[in-house]
Design a protein around this motif. Sequence first.
Motif, PDB file in Angstrom:
ATOM      1  N   ILE A   1       0.949  -1.234   0.034  1.00  0.00           N
ATOM      2  CA  ILE A   1       0.025  -0.047  -0.135  1.00  0.00           C
ATOM      3  C   ILE A   1       0.647   1.244   0.106  1.00  0.00           C
ATOM      4  O   ILE A   1       1.898   1.578   0.723  1.00  0.00           O
ATOM      5  N   SER A   2       0.683   2.083  -0.763  1.00  0.00           N
ATOM      6  CA  SER A   2       1.412   3.532  -0.941  1.00  0.00           C
ATOM      7  C   SER A   2       0.407   4.525  -0.731  1.00  0.00           C
ATOM      8  O   SER A   2      -0.756   4.557  -1.155  1.00  0.00           O
ATOM      9  N   VAL A   3       0.563   5.543  -0.157  1.00  0.00           N
ATOM     10  CA  VAL A   3       0.050   6.750  -0.088  1.00  0.00           C
ATOM     11  C   VAL A   3       0.588   8.095  -0.511  1.00  0.00           C
ATOM     12  O   VAL A   3       1.984   8.068  -0.681  1.00  0.00           O
ATOM     13  N   SER A   4      -0.236   8.890  -1.145  1.00  0.00           N
ATOM     14  CA  SER A   4       0.261  10.207  -1.620  1.00  0.00           C
ATOM     15  C   SER A   4      -0.774  11.221  -1.541  1.00  0.00           C
ATOM     16  O   SER A   4      -1.900  11.165  -1.375  1.00  0.00           O
ATOM     17  N   PHE A   5      -0.217  12.661  -1.234  1.00  0.00           N
ATOM     18  CA  PHE A   5      -0.834  13.794  -0.746  1.00  0.00           C
ATOM     19  C   PHE A   5      -0.838  14.461  -2.036  1.00  0.00           C
ATOM     20  O   PHE A   5       0.270  14.737  -2.477  1.00  0.00           O
ATOM     21  N   HIS A   6      -1.737  15.031  -2.386  1.00  0.00           N
ATOM     22  CA  HIS A   6      -2.023  15.913  -3.648  1.00  0.00           C
ATOM     23  C   HIS A   6      -2.507  17.148  -2.689  1.00  0.00           C
ATOM     24  O   HIS A   6      -3.867  17.286  -2.402  1.00  0.00           O
ATOM     25  N   GLN A   7      -1.863  18.444  -2.847  1.00  0.00           N
ATOM     26  CA  GLN A   7      -2.427  19.689  -2.372  1.00  0.00           C
ATOM     27  C   GLN A   7      -3.612  20.313  -2.976  1.00  0.00           C
ATOM     28  O   GLN A   7      -4.278  21.400  -2.537  1.00  0.00           O
ATOM     29  N   GLY A   8      -3.820  20.079  -4.311  1.00  0.00           N
ATOM     30  CA  GLY A   8      -4.999  20.582  -4.958  1.00  0.00           C
ATOM     31  C   GLY A   8      -4.467  21.576  -6.122  1.00  0.00           C
ATOM     32  O   GLY A   8      -5.467  22.147  -6.938  1.00  0.00           O
ATOM     33  N   TRP A   9      -3.173  21.913  -6.139  1.00  0.00           N
ATOM     34  CA  TRP A   9      -2.717  22.545  -7.407  1.00  0.00           C
ATOM     35  C   TRP A   9      -1.409  22.025  -7.609  1.00  0.00           C
ATOM     36  O   TRP A   9      -0.820  21.258  -6.665  1.00  0.00           O
TER      37      TRP A   9
END
Length: 363
Positions: free
Chosen positions: A216-224
């Motif tokens: 399982i991998s996770v990634s954050f996307h800030q929205g821009w």
Amino acid sequence: MSLSRLIIHHFRNLHAVDLELSSGFNFLVGENGSGKTSLLEAIFYLGHGRSFKSHISNRIIHYDHDQFTLFGKISEEKHDWSVGLKKTRQGDTVLKINGEDGKKISDLAHLLPMQVITPEGLTLLNGGPSYRRAFLDWGLFHQYSEFYHYWANLKRLLKQRNAALAQVRHYGELKVWDMELAKLAQVVSQMRGEYAEALRPEIEKTCQFFLPELEISVSFHQGWEKGADYSDILAQGFERDRGVGYTMIGPQKADFRFKANGLPVEDVLSRGQLKLLMCALRLAQGEHLVAQKQRQCLFLIDDFASELDPTKRALLAQRLRQSGSQVFVTAITEDQLQQMQWQEQHGDKLFTVQQGNISPLIK
Ligand SMILES: Nc1ncnc2c1ncn2[C@@H]1O[C@H](COP(=O)(O)OP(=O)(O)OP(=O)(O)O)[C@@H](O)[C@H]1O
Ligand SMILES: [Mg+2]
């Protein structure tokens, strides 16, 4: 920290409930419609001043009554404190903390951190990004007292911008406000990004425990776009935003995505695997809070057995025990709880729920 006593009046079908609770496991067993979810909902209401099921409090007050009341005694290592909450059909809320009147719902905020695991909660994985933003923001909110202030101001500024888009003709009229918005967006996104990063090892470890067959991998996307200045994004998108009537890009679109072996979890995992992943995420977040703030959170687990095979039920039980948290677990039959290994000597309690009446079987 644990909820040691709970008194409920006229909350859904729970007319008069008075329970001494375990600081470990509390099992609630009863047929469909008996009041199990309502009990979890009442605990959640006490901690948040709102329900996890319905936004309309009149639907929660028992049909034949004009108000519901909740009282909780919370025991901490060195002292006890209490919360009392009354909600009337007219919409009035009366909140007392330690017997003191005139408290606001926002005063409840940091007192009783809770993690809710329900069948509907799978939206964390297969619903829209807002569920995952709420997940991240929960952690930030409990870990950093200043986060709520930034978050609420950001929300307010975005709302104002969206309203202003219908009225302004030139970007110059918005620019000053956008500078302020961009600053806040930057702060909130940075906090979200850092928190996501700090949580990552905890999540990976817990996923390894529950789902060792998957990576399982996770990634954050800030929205821009990463690295771009948000004030430039706002300026460049002005005409487009004015056309659609709202701000299309920004922290209100942030996401925290999960992949299994490189593919989106909602597309490849089975229902049981999704449920385990949801449990892993919520446990990891709860344990992170303990590690950072020495603050335990309560776990409310509705319909614990559904989707899980006996081995996975036992794994979940084992991990919850290790966490040392107070746990509320509902099930339809007692045998569904077998894998949870009751430990009377540790003070576990089993309650039966019948038509809104709740009685202890193991005291
Ligand atoms: N405002 C209300 N006043 C009185 N009863 C209500 C109210 N709202 C819901 N109910 C009833 O309360 C009962 C308890 O519902 P609850 O969801 O807690 O059951 P449950 O034990 O979780 O059942 P299940 O196993 O099906 O999930 C239901 O019979 C429901 O119809
Ligand atoms: Mg239920």
